[in-house]
Design an enzyme around this catalytic site. Structure first.
Site, PDB file in Angstrom:
ATOM      1  CG  HIS A  32      -5.022   2.455   7.677  1.00  0.00           C
ATOM      2  ND1 HIS A  32      -5.182   1.322   8.463  1.00  0.00           N
ATOM      3  CD2 HIS A  32      -3.699   2.529   7.403  1.00  0.00           C
ATOM      4  CE1 HIS A  32      -4.007   0.751   8.645  1.00  0.00           C
ATOM      5  NE2 HIS A  32      -3.085   1.463   8.017  1.00  0.00           N
ATOM      6  CG  ASP A  34      -0.310   3.971   7.669  1.00  0.00           C
ATOM      7  OD1 ASP A  34      -0.673   4.319   6.530  1.00  0.00           O
ATOM      8  OD2 ASP A  34      -0.517   2.851   8.146  1.00  0.00           O
ATOM      9  CG  MET A 136       2.050  -5.034   7.695  1.00  0.00           C
ATOM     10  SD  MET A 136       1.361  -3.400   7.447  1.00  0.00           S
ATOM     11  CE  MET A 136       2.142  -2.775   5.995  1.00  0.00           C
ATOM     12  N   GLY A 141       6.186   0.942   6.060  1.00  0.00           N
ATOM     13  CA  GLY A 141       7.028   2.129   6.056  1.00  0.00           C
ATOM     14  C   GLY A 141       6.697   3.132   4.966  1.00  0.00           C
ATOM     15  CG  PHE A 142       8.341   4.058   2.458  1.00  0.00           C
ATOM     16  CD1 PHE A 142       9.219   3.146   3.025  1.00  0.00           C
ATOM     17  CD2 PHE A 142       8.612   5.412   2.587  1.00  0.00           C
ATOM     18  CE1 PHE A 142      10.356   3.561   3.690  1.00  0.00           C
ATOM     19  CE2 PHE A 142       9.746   5.857   3.252  1.00  0.00           C
ATOM     20  CZ  PHE A 142      10.621   4.928   3.820  1.00  0.00           C
ATOM     21  N   GLY A 143       3.927   4.102   1.366  1.00  0.00           N
ATOM     22  CA  GLY A 143       2.822   3.793   0.461  1.00  0.00           C
ATOM     23  C   GLY A 143       3.351   3.610  -0.948  1.00  0.00           C
ATOM     24  N   GLY A 144       2.457   3.209  -1.869  1.00  0.00           N
ATOM     25  CA  GLY A 144       2.841   3.127  -3.284  1.00  0.00           C
ATOM     26  C   GLY A 144       3.683   1.921  -3.668  1.00  0.00           C
ATOM     27  N   GLY A 171      -1.339  -2.377   2.049  1.00  0.00           N
ATOM     28  CA  GLY A 171      -0.154  -2.212   1.213  1.00  0.00           C
ATOM     29  C   GLY A 171      -0.361  -2.776  -0.181  1.00  0.00           C
ATOM     30  N   GLY A 172      -0.405  -1.882  -1.176  1.00  0.00           N
ATOM     31  CA  GLY A 172      -0.510  -2.323  -2.565  1.00  0.00           C
ATOM     32  C   GLY A 172      -1.874  -2.863  -2.967  1.00  0.00           C
ATOM     33  N   GLY A 192      -4.292   3.327  -0.096  1.00  0.00           N
ATOM     34  CA  GLY A 192      -3.720   4.666  -0.045  1.00  0.00           C
ATOM     35  C   GLY A 192      -3.693   5.288  -1.420  1.00  0.00           C
TER      36      GLY A 192
HETATM   37  C1  DX5 Z   1       2.540   1.281   4.793  1.00  0.00           C
HETATM   38  C2  DX5 Z   1       1.219   1.667   5.404  1.00  0.00           C
HETATM   39  C3  DX5 Z   1       0.051   1.582   4.440  1.00  0.00           C
HETATM   40  C4  DX5 Z   1       0.189   2.436   3.165  1.00  0.00           C
HETATM   41  C5  DX5 Z   1      -0.759   1.921   2.110  1.00  0.00           C
HETATM   42  O1  DX5 Z   1       3.455   0.982   5.797  1.00  0.00           O
HETATM   43  O2  DX5 Z   1       0.943   0.851   6.542  1.00  0.00           O
HETATM   44  O3  DX5 Z   1      -1.139   1.929   5.131  1.00  0.00           O
HETATM   45  O4  DX5 Z   1      -0.050   3.757   3.456  1.00  0.00           O
HETATM   46  O5  DX5 Z   1      -0.598   2.660   0.939  1.00  0.00           O
HETATM   47  P1  DX5 Z   1      -0.759   1.977  -0.513  1.00  0.00           P
HETATM   48  O6  DX5 Z   1      -2.201   1.541  -0.629  1.00  0.00           O
HETATM   49  O7  DX5 Z   1      -0.427   3.098  -1.445  1.00  0.00           O
HETATM   50  O8  DX5 Z   1       0.175   0.835  -0.607  1.00  0.00           O
HETATM   51 ZN    ZN Z   2      -1.079   1.033   7.530  1.00  0.00          ZN
END
Ligand code: DX5
Ligand code: ZN
Length: 215
Positions: A32, A34, A136, A141-144, A171-172, A192
């Site tokens: 994947h 992003d 989603m 916008g962010f991982g973690g 996400g999560g 992620g």
């Molecule tokens: C967030 C991204 C996701 C993110 C997932 O906007 O689209 O792909 O990287 O990361 P985790 O699994 O750590 O939430």
């Molecule tokens: Zn993504």
């Protein structure tokens, strides 16, 4: 079955090749990627050049998630780079029919992504043209981030109205919450931080795939 798509956003940006190979060796199904334009989301990530290099070293499909205000301007660049599945957001003002048609015409698979606050009615007119719906499970916008449980009903809703395509959660997603998503009809899990930060991704991947067999 459940497909696992590690998100390279959680990889070490100075060691993308090493980390991508680590996930392929662990048995991932897709990668994947992003893409963020700092407008649609408050972050910047990954260009067509990165997709091209990944395409040269990976044997698994590239699942490219476009978090961009004007994705229609960049579809050809990502398709030329080797995207196998290209996902655009339902919230953009661009012509979704035209974008999905173009992606198919160029031989790739189509995805439509929904932010947590966007209902499935936004994708219902396009379900015949969408190979995948990405729900989603965090604000993009962010991982973690922590998975937003309120979103899970969308997965069941899509299956209840007869959608037969892939449903992806992003996400999560963690080992402790994946089974509940699979039980609702999920077929692809983006992961992620959970995968890139675990000691033994191969062992974790085997446990995750086994969950899909239980359904
Ligand atoms: C967030 C991204 C996701 C993110 C997932 O906007 O689209 O792909 O990287 O990361 P985790 O699994 O750590 O939430
Ligand atoms: Zn993504």
């Amino acid at each position: 079955m459940i497909r696992i798509a590690p998100s390279i956003l959680a990889a070490d940006p100075l060691n993308l090749e090493r980390d991508a190979r680590r996930m392929m060796d662990a048995g991932c199904d897709w990668l994947h990627v992003d893409v963020m334009d700092a407008h649609f989301v408050p972050n910047l990530a990954y260009s067509p050049a990165v997709v091209k290099r990944l395409e040269e070293i990976t044997a698994v499909p590239l699942d490219v998630h476009l978090m961009m205000d004007h994705p229609e301007r960049y579809l050809d660049m990502f398709l030329d780079a080797g995207a196998d599945l290209l996902t655009v957001h339902a919230e953009v003002s661009s012509d979704l029919h035209a974008m999905l048609h173009k992606i198919h015409r160029r031989g790739a698979k189509t995805g439509i992504a929904l932010k947590p606050g966007t209902g499935i009615s936004a994708v219902e007119p396009y379900l015949d043209e969408a190979d995948m719906i990405l729900t989603m499970t965090v604000e993009p916008g962010f991982g973690g981030q922590k998975l937003n449980e309120a979103v899970l009903s969308k997965i069941s809703e899509l299956r209840s109205i007869g959608y037969k395509g892939e449903i992806e959660a992003d996400g999560g997603v963690k080992e402790h919450n994946l089974q509940s998503l699979i039980d609702r009809g999920l077929t692809v899990a983006v992961m992620g931080t959970a995968l890139y930060r675990c000691e033994d991704p191969k062992a974790m991947m085997a446990r995750l795939h086994a969950m899909g067999e239980q359904k």
